[in-house]
Every structure is written in C-alpha cells, then in structure tokens.
Scaffold this active site. Structure first.
Site, PDB file in Angstrom:
ATOM      1  N   ASP A 140       0.822  -1.206   0.000  1.00  0.00           N
ATOM      2  CA  ASP A 140       0.000   0.000   0.000  1.00  0.00           C
ATOM      3  C   ASP A 140       0.857   1.258   0.000  1.00  0.00           C
ATOM      4  O   ASP A 140       2.076   1.201   0.137  1.00  0.00           O
ATOM      5  CB  ASP A 140      -0.947   0.001   1.210  1.00  0.00           C
ATOM      6  CG  ASP A 140      -0.253  -0.386   2.513  1.00  0.00           C
ATOM      7  OD1 ASP A 140       0.976  -0.220   2.608  1.00  0.00           O
ATOM      8  OD2 ASP A 140      -0.941  -0.866   3.433  1.00  0.00           O
ATOM      9  N   ASN A 158      -7.739  -3.135  14.547  1.00  0.00           N
ATOM     10  CA  ASN A 158      -9.089  -3.476  14.105  1.00  0.00           C
ATOM     11  C   ASN A 158      -9.105  -4.630  13.104  1.00  0.00           C
ATOM     12  O   ASN A 158     -10.129  -4.902  12.486  1.00  0.00           O
ATOM     13  CB  ASN A 158      -9.785  -2.251  13.509  1.00  0.00           C
ATOM     14  CG  ASN A 158      -9.053  -1.689  12.291  1.00  0.00           C
ATOM     15  OD1 ASN A 158      -8.064  -2.262  11.819  1.00  0.00           O
ATOM     16  ND2 ASN A 158      -9.532  -0.569  11.771  1.00  0.00           N
ATOM     17  N   GLU A 171      -9.647  -1.927   5.455  1.00  0.00           N
ATOM     18  CA  GLU A 171     -10.282  -1.678   6.736  1.00  0.00           C
ATOM     19  C   GLU A 171     -11.515  -2.571   6.901  1.00  0.00           C
ATOM     20  O   GLU A 171     -11.992  -3.175   5.929  1.00  0.00           O
ATOM     21  CB  GLU A 171     -10.696  -0.204   6.815  1.00  0.00           C
ATOM     22  CG  GLU A 171      -9.553   0.784   6.642  1.00  0.00           C
ATOM     23  CD  GLU A 171      -8.712   0.945   7.907  1.00  0.00           C
ATOM     24  OE1 GLU A 171      -8.915   0.176   8.871  1.00  0.00           O
ATOM     25  OE2 GLU A 171      -7.853   1.846   7.923  1.00  0.00           O
ATOM     26  N   HIS A 184      -7.263  -4.831  10.316  1.00  0.00           N
ATOM     27  CA  HIS A 184      -6.993  -4.499   8.916  1.00  0.00           C
ATOM     28  C   HIS A 184      -5.652  -5.077   8.468  1.00  0.00           C
ATOM     29  O   HIS A 184      -4.715  -5.216   9.249  1.00  0.00           O
ATOM     30  CB  HIS A 184      -7.076  -2.990   8.663  1.00  0.00           C
ATOM     31  CG  HIS A 184      -5.907  -2.190   9.125  1.00  0.00           C
ATOM     32  ND1 HIS A 184      -5.964  -1.318  10.190  1.00  0.00           N
ATOM     33  CD2 HIS A 184      -4.640  -2.091   8.655  1.00  0.00           C
ATOM     34  CE1 HIS A 184      -4.799  -0.728  10.351  1.00  0.00           C
ATOM     35  NE2 HIS A 184      -3.971  -1.186   9.437  1.00  0.00           N
TER      36      HIS A 184
END
Length: 263
Positions: A67, A136, A143, A138
C-alpha cells in the site's frame, strides 16, 4: 492456517526473516510482497544482516508493496516508498527498478490500481506476502467492511487507523485520509502469506483472525481461507487465544514431522 507463538518480538523477526531467506534460496528470482509499519522493521534488519553476512542475495528478487498513502510522492519522508528505501532497499543488493510501491502521486489513481494488478500478474504472482495487522484487524489498508474478494484500489482510512498513524506526522503536517492498497483478494492469491504481530495491543485482532468467524468486520480473518498462511506472533499478541499451549503443541508436532521428512 499455521500459528507460531514465540517468546518475544525479536524471535518473531528472526523466524519471519528465515522464511523469506529460505524462499530466496529456493527461488532466487522470488517475487516478494512487502509491508510497512513498525512490526516489519525488525524483520528487515534481520534480512539486512543476512545480506551483509553473505547468507542471501536479492539481485534477482522483485517486490511489490502492499500500500501507499494517496497524496504523497515517493520523496516524502512519510511515504511508504521512502520508508522501504530507508528500512530495506538502500541496504541490500536489490535492483530498485524491480521494487514496486503503489504510486501515491498518480494523476489517475484508479488507473494506477489496475496497472499495479497487471504488473503483479506479469511477474507471475507473489511468492510470499508479508503482512502486519491493525488493532481493528486491517491488513494493508483493507479496513473493516472491505470486500473479501477486493482488488488493488483506493481506500478511505478509518479514524482509528488515521489516529494510529498520526504519530508519524508532525502536528501541523498534512496527513492523508486515502490510500492505494492491494485488495484482500489480491493478497489471497499470493502463494504464501506471512503475518507478523507483536504486543498485547494486537491480541484482540489475532483472536478474531484465528478463532473468530470469517467476516469483513475483521479483514485478516480472510487468511483462514489460505492454505499457506503463517501467523508468527509473540506471547503478548497470543494472550487472548483460547488455548495457547495447544497451538504451541501443534507447532512442535508439525516441526517434528517436517524434521523427520527432511523439509
């Protein structure tokens, strides 16, 4: 999914680096998927050490990063291209022309995403993909709520991820809220996936990944579908798993079998 629980973060880095070194020995022109963030840095230090000691060469290796922030060019100190140069590429013998990071300054980021997918395919796919994991769940910048079949695309960052990454930016500095990220479907097409996690702050995410349901609410849970997914975690990150000793027992028995067979 293989779960390897080790004593501490240093052991996690050494174990993970050894997997990559063995992959390169087996296939010198390996295609590696690489990640940024604090967790992979120790692994990269182990790879640099192995290179300096003559235990591995990266001359034929190519790489694709997961990314990049949208809106930052490669020279920006907080860009992931800059990070990779500083933390790994500048210190090994890899050809930087063969190291690809999504272009954060692309004039047409949607077209750039399609070209990134095409480039991965042209290289024959990723042999080993390195991942970290967010609190979380990800992976990359996929996400919660991300499609489990998603491809490389533009993604909006959650407030939690923006807050987690704020420490890397000065208080008055522009912090991107968008990114380009490989999709979960892209990640799952890698021949092998290696996820690293250390620290108690990752324990909930690891429990959801390993023992929770397959759900877009925890993107990393998609790794349950991958036949060659390896989670390398320390005791703290493993602390909320239902039976840590059982996972350790499984790994010991598997390793005995591999040793007996000469793998």
């Amino acid at each position: 999914m293989k779960v390897v629980i080790l004593n501490d973060a240093a052991a996690v880095a050494r174990y993970g680096a050894d997997l990559f070194i063995r992959q390169i020995h087996k296939k010198p022109d390996s295609v590696l998927g690489l990640a940024t963030g604090s967790t992979p840095v120790a692994l990269y230090k182990e790879l640099i050490l192995a290179y300096r000691e003559g235990r591995v060469t990266f001359k034929q290796v190519s790489s694709f990063n997961l990314d990049e922030y949208l809106g930052l060019d490669a020279a920006h100190p907080q860009s992931y291209r800059y990070f990779m140069n500083e933390q790994l590429f500048n210190h090994i013998d890899i050809d930087k022309a063969h190291t690809l990071v999504p272009p954060g300054d692309a004039a047409d980021p949607i077209a750039a995403c399609a070209l990134y997918e095409k480039a991965i395919a042209q290289r024959g796919g990723i042999d080993v993909q390195l991942l970290g994991i967010g609190r979380n769940g990800h992976i990359g910048f996929n996400e919660p709520s991300s499609s489990l079949m998603s491809r490389t695309r533009v993604k909006t960052l959650t407030r939690a991820t923006i807050d987690d990454n704020a420490r890397f930016f000065a208080p008055d500095e522009y912090q991107p809220h968008l990114s380009i990220t490989m999709g979960i479907g892209t990640i799952l097409e890698s021949k092998k996936v290696v996820l690293l996690a250390t620290g108690e702050n990752k324990a909930d995410a690891i429990k959801a990944t390993v023992e929770g349901p397959l759900t877009a609410a925890c993107p990393a849970s998609a790794l349950q579908l991958h036949e060659q997914a390896v989670l390398i975690i320390d005791e703290a990150a493993a602390s909320k798993l239902s039976d840590v000793e059982f996972y350790k027992h499984i790994e010991r028995e598997n390793q005995k079998l591999l040793d007996r067979l000469g793998y």
